[in-house]
Design an enzyme around this catalytic site. Structure first.
Site, PDB file in Angstrom:
ATOM      1  N   GLY A 228       0.813  -1.211   0.000  1.00 42.97           N
ATOM      2  CA  GLY A 228       0.000   0.000   0.000  1.00 42.97           C
ATOM      3  C   GLY A 228       0.845   1.259   0.000  1.00 42.97           C
ATOM      4  N   ASP A 229       0.138   2.386  -0.170  1.00 47.43           N
ATOM      5  CA  ASP A 229       0.761   3.708  -0.162  1.00 47.43           C
ATOM      6  C   ASP A 229       0.212   4.430   1.069  1.00 47.43           C
ATOM      7  OD1 ASP A 229       1.197   6.435  -0.447  1.00 47.43           O
ATOM      8  OD2 ASP A 229       0.936   6.413  -2.616  1.00 47.43           O
ATOM      9  N   HIS A 248      11.329  11.486   8.728  1.00 46.14           N
ATOM     10  CA  HIS A 248      12.322  12.470   8.247  1.00 46.14           C
ATOM     11  C   HIS A 248      12.310  12.633   6.724  1.00 46.14           C
ATOM     12  CE1 HIS A 248      16.206   9.832   7.506  1.00 46.14           C
ATOM     13  NE2 HIS A 248      15.136   9.308   6.943  1.00 46.14           N
TER      14      HIS A 248
HETATM   15  C1  LIG Z   1      14.035   5.288   4.516  1.00 47.20           C
HETATM   16  S1  LIG Z   1      13.207   3.756   4.315  1.00 47.20           S
HETATM   17  C2  LIG Z   1      13.025   3.181   5.969  1.00 47.20           C
HETATM   18  C3  LIG Z   1      13.080   1.681   6.077  1.00 47.20           C
HETATM   19  C4  LIG Z   1      12.963   1.095   7.492  1.00 47.20           C
HETATM   20  N1  LIG Z   1      11.790   1.532   8.175  1.00 47.20           N
HETATM   21  C5  LIG Z   1      14.181   1.394   8.319  1.00 47.20           C
HETATM   22  O1  LIG Z   1      14.124   2.216   9.233  1.00 47.20           O
HETATM   23  O2  LIG Z   1      15.229   0.786   8.073  1.00 47.20           O
HETATM   24  C6  LIG Z   1      11.597   4.317   3.888  1.00 47.20           C
HETATM   25  C7  LIG Z   1      10.609   3.202   3.605  1.00 47.20           C
HETATM   26  O3  LIG Z   1       9.324   3.785   3.345  1.00 47.20           O
HETATM   27  C8  LIG Z   1       8.745   3.145   2.232  1.00 47.20           C
HETATM   28  N2  LIG Z   1       7.826   4.085   1.582  1.00 47.20           N
HETATM   29  C9  LIG Z   1       8.137   5.223   0.932  1.00 47.20           C
HETATM   30  N3  LIG Z   1       7.018   5.835   0.495  1.00 47.20           N
HETATM   31  C10 LIG Z   1       5.984   5.050   0.881  1.00 47.20           C
HETATM   32  C11 LIG Z   1       4.580   5.154   0.734  1.00 47.20           C
HETATM   33  N4  LIG Z   1       4.036   6.210   0.106  1.00 47.20           N
HETATM   34  N5  LIG Z   1       3.793   4.179   1.252  1.00 47.20           N
HETATM   35  C12 LIG Z   1       4.359   3.120   1.911  1.00 47.20           C
HETATM   36  N6  LIG Z   1       5.690   2.978   2.092  1.00 47.20           N
HETATM   37  C13 LIG Z   1       6.494   3.931   1.580  1.00 47.20           C
HETATM   38  C14 LIG Z   1       9.927   2.794   1.349  1.00 47.20           C
HETATM   39  O4  LIG Z   1       9.624   1.775   0.423  1.00 47.20           O
HETATM   40  C15 LIG Z   1      10.959   2.368   2.389  1.00 47.20           C
HETATM   41  O5  LIG Z   1      10.850   1.009   2.698  1.00 47.20           O
END
Ligand SMILES: C[S@@+](CC[C@H](N)C(=O)[O-])C[C@H]1O[C@@H](n2cnc3c(N)ncnc32)[C@H](O)[C@@H]1O
Length: 339
Positions: A228-229, A248
């Site tokens: 999902g988003d 962040h």
């Molecule tokens: C910077 S990573 C953090 C990963 C993990 N939580 C960590 O701390 O190691 C950001 C995560 O948010 C997910 N993400 C980004 N935009 C998103 C969205 N609109 N909906 C769901 N997940 C999203 C990315 O796929 C990625 O896995």
């Protein structure tokens, strides 16, 4: 100040030239040096030829790594230190080189335009050349996707292990990680707490990499993926919701919207754990957190890191009744909110 009271320039020069040492380590990871030495210790000539280097500077390169504490050398034979053997050998469970590979192939260049970012407030990554946003750019190529997700597992490993140990999980049964990437946090939390089951809510493209990582850790029966988003869809319910390195990435309105969404998803008594390099309230000690915030300038249109006090304020505005900050490891802390 030196012993004689003379102000010395060495600290300034060390910081100014800090990228020399940084790039030596990044190139060593790119070349697979630590993985090669994991097979057996090697002398200068063998290591030079295995890595396909020119002999002019290979000895300086290897000995710089010795001096920087990243290699050992005994009787002319180079070998990994215990730390580089554990964390920088590709294919090992606790490999954190994915992050450094990504830094080497992308961020190292993009940080060259920091001054422009500071003057314009604009991102300096692929977006600058008219490319896609951060996640679209990272996820457009399967190798980059995999390497980014592995990088996140590495970056968050210490914090994930601390959260798995320090949070009172006994009081809860289910956990939802929002943007949980490969599943680094969920795996550590579920390995340490056999009564828990968990869900990762992330973009659909992440699912196969998550399933593979979870299977490798023997947790496919307790962890599942919910595609999902988080800007468009509701979150699945859980007793505890975690968000690592999520807030962040986004501007203040987006941060608040995510916190509101988490609050309305949690049951009464449920908990939110936000974790990343939370900046100290005085904004003078956690250099890594402050530099991470500048990295968000390079990478995103509106993202920034924040203090524990900032986050607790946003959580209380969202409705959380109890909030607290707990240090995890190194620059990382968690901010906990109870509904
Ligand atoms: C910077 S990573 C953090 C990963 C993990 N939580 C960590 O701390 O190691 C950001 C995560 O948010 C997910 N993400 C980004 N935009 C998103 C969205 N609109 N909906 C769901 N997940 C999203 C990315 O796929 C990625 O896995």
């Amino acid at each position: 100040m030196s012993e004689k009271g003379v102000v010395a320039p060495d600290q300034i020069m060390q910081l100014g030239l800090g990228f020399w040492g940084s790039k030596v380590l990044l190139s060593a990871v790119e070349l697979g040096l630590f993985s090669e030495l994991s097979k057996s210790p090697l002398n200068t000539e063998s290591l030079t030829s295995r890595l396909g280097l020119h002999p002019r500077s290979s000895r300086d390169f290897f000995d710089a790594l010795v001096a920087l504490g990243m290699l050992e050398r005994n009787d002319g034979m180079y070998s990994n230190t215990p730390a580089t053997e554990e964390f920088l050998v590709r294919g090992k469970k606790r490999y954190i080189g994915g992050m450094l590979e990504m830094v080497n192939s992308r961020l190292y260049r993009f940080w060259g335009s920091l001054t422009e970012g500071l003057k314009t407030g604009e991102p300096q990554n692929e977006v600058r050349a008219g490319g896609a946003g951060l996640f679209e750019a990272l996820y457009s190529d399967p190798d980059r996707l995999r390497s980014f997700l592995g990088a996140m597992t590495g970056l968050s490993l210490g914090a994930s292990m601390a959260i798995a140990q320090n949070f009172p999980w006994k009081s809860y049964k289910t956990v939802l990680d929002v943007g949980g990437a490969e599943g680094g946090l969920l795996v550590q939390v579920c390995l340490a707490n056999p009564h828990l089951t968990g869900v990762n809510f992330d973009l659909p493209v992440v699912e196969p990499v998550f399933n593979e990582y979870v299977a490798t850790n023997g947790l496919s029966d307790r962890l599942r993926f919910h595609p999902g988003d988080f800007f468009r869809e509701p979150l699945p319910q859980a007793d505890v919701i975690t968000m690592g390195h999520i807030l962040h990435d986004w501007n203040l309105d987006e941060k608040r919207m995510l916190l509101d969404k988490v609050y309305s998803t949690l049951p009464p008594g449920g908990a939110l754990i936000v974790f990343e390099a939370i900046i100290d309230d005085e904004r003078r000690k956690n250099a890594f957190g402050l530099l991470m915030s500048l990295n968000m300038l390079i990478e995103t249109p509106g993202g920034f890191d924040y203090t524990g006090q900032d986050c607790q304020g946003w959580m209380r505005d969202a409705g959380f009744r109890d909030t607290r900050v707990e240090h995890l490891v190194g620059p990382d802390s968690m901010v906990i909110g109870i509904k």
